[in-house]
Design an enzyme around this catalytic site. Structure first.
Site, PDB file in Angstrom:
ATOM      1  N   THR A   1      80.377   5.460  70.174  1.00  9.88           N
ATOM      2  CA  THR A   1      81.842   6.116  69.201  1.00  9.88           C
ATOM      3  C   THR A   1      82.954   6.037  70.266  1.00  9.88           C
ATOM      4  OG1 THR A   1      79.826   6.639  67.251  1.00  9.88           O
ATOM      5  CG2 THR A   1      82.378   6.531  67.179  1.00  9.88           C
ATOM      6  N   CYS A   2      83.435   7.125  71.323  1.00 10.43           N
ATOM      7  CA  CYS A   2      84.115   7.231  72.180  1.00 10.43           C
ATOM      8  C   CYS A   2      84.634   5.500  72.126  1.00 10.43           C
ATOM      9  CB  CYS A   2      83.486   8.679  72.736  1.00 10.43           C
ATOM     10  SG  CYS A   2      83.259  10.068  72.472  1.00 10.43           S
ATOM     11  N   ALA A   3      83.898   5.276  73.090  1.00  9.59           N
ATOM     12  CA  ALA A   3      83.919   3.773  74.212  1.00  9.59           C
ATOM     13  C   ALA A   3      84.571   2.818  72.925  1.00  9.59           C
ATOM     14  CB  ALA A   3      82.767   3.235  74.677  1.00  9.59           C
TER      15      ALA A   3
END
Length: 166
Positions: free
Chosen positions: A59-61
């Site tokens: 999700t961060c990526a």
């Protein structure tokens, strides 16, 4: 403190995000060149702070990829992707992904950014990492928009953040 969840399990942060209309707290973070970066380095720009636990999660990526794509069309705006990842990890990820429209910054040295913005995890498996948040700041340092993502695994509301700049 904000209450969010990680996989449905409640976790707490150290405080609350700045309020819309407040002046954004000053910050000092580390760039991928290992140089300190502060608010003053971005004077005259609108800022989107894309804050997340670690570039090593899907999700961060994805948030970095999405803002990288959207940032290319934003006038007078810088997207700052902020985590406690080492600058080397952020540089490696952005290089491998061809990401060039965002600025990667790390709060690994002092953790003061997370404390000052009230978004460091106080409990849970990600304790001491930064929670997933968006803070949009105008050219004069005024907070225009904030979002504390309630479930850490979820992506932020990109459209709402971008609409705050209209």
């Amino acid at each position: 403190m904000a209450n969010v969840t990680l996989g449905g399990t409640p976790v707490e942060t150290t405080g609350n995000l700045p309020k819309v209309g407040d002046k954004a707290p000053k910050f000092k973070l580390t760039g991928t060149d290992l140089e300190d970066k502060t608010n003053d380095d971005f004077n005259g720009y609108r800022l989107i702070l894309n804050v997340f636990p670690s570039v090593d999660t899907g999700t961060c990526a994805q948030s970095i990829r999405t803002f990288n794509e959207k940032a290319s069309g934003l006038e007078n705006t810088k997207v700052l992707c902020i985590s406690k990842d080492l600058p080397f990890a952020m540089g490696r990820f952005c290089g491998a992904e061809g990401i060039e429209n965002v600025v990667s910054l790390s709060d690994y040295k002092t953790g003061n950014f997370g404390k000052d913005y009230g978004l460091t995890f106080k409990t849970g498996a990600f304790e001491t990492l930064l929670s997933r948040c968006i803070v949009v700041i105008d050219t004069d340092g005024t907070v225009l928009y904030t979002e504390q993502v309630s479930e850490i695994a979820d992506e932020p509301n990109y459209d709402s953040a971008l609409k705050s700049l209209a």
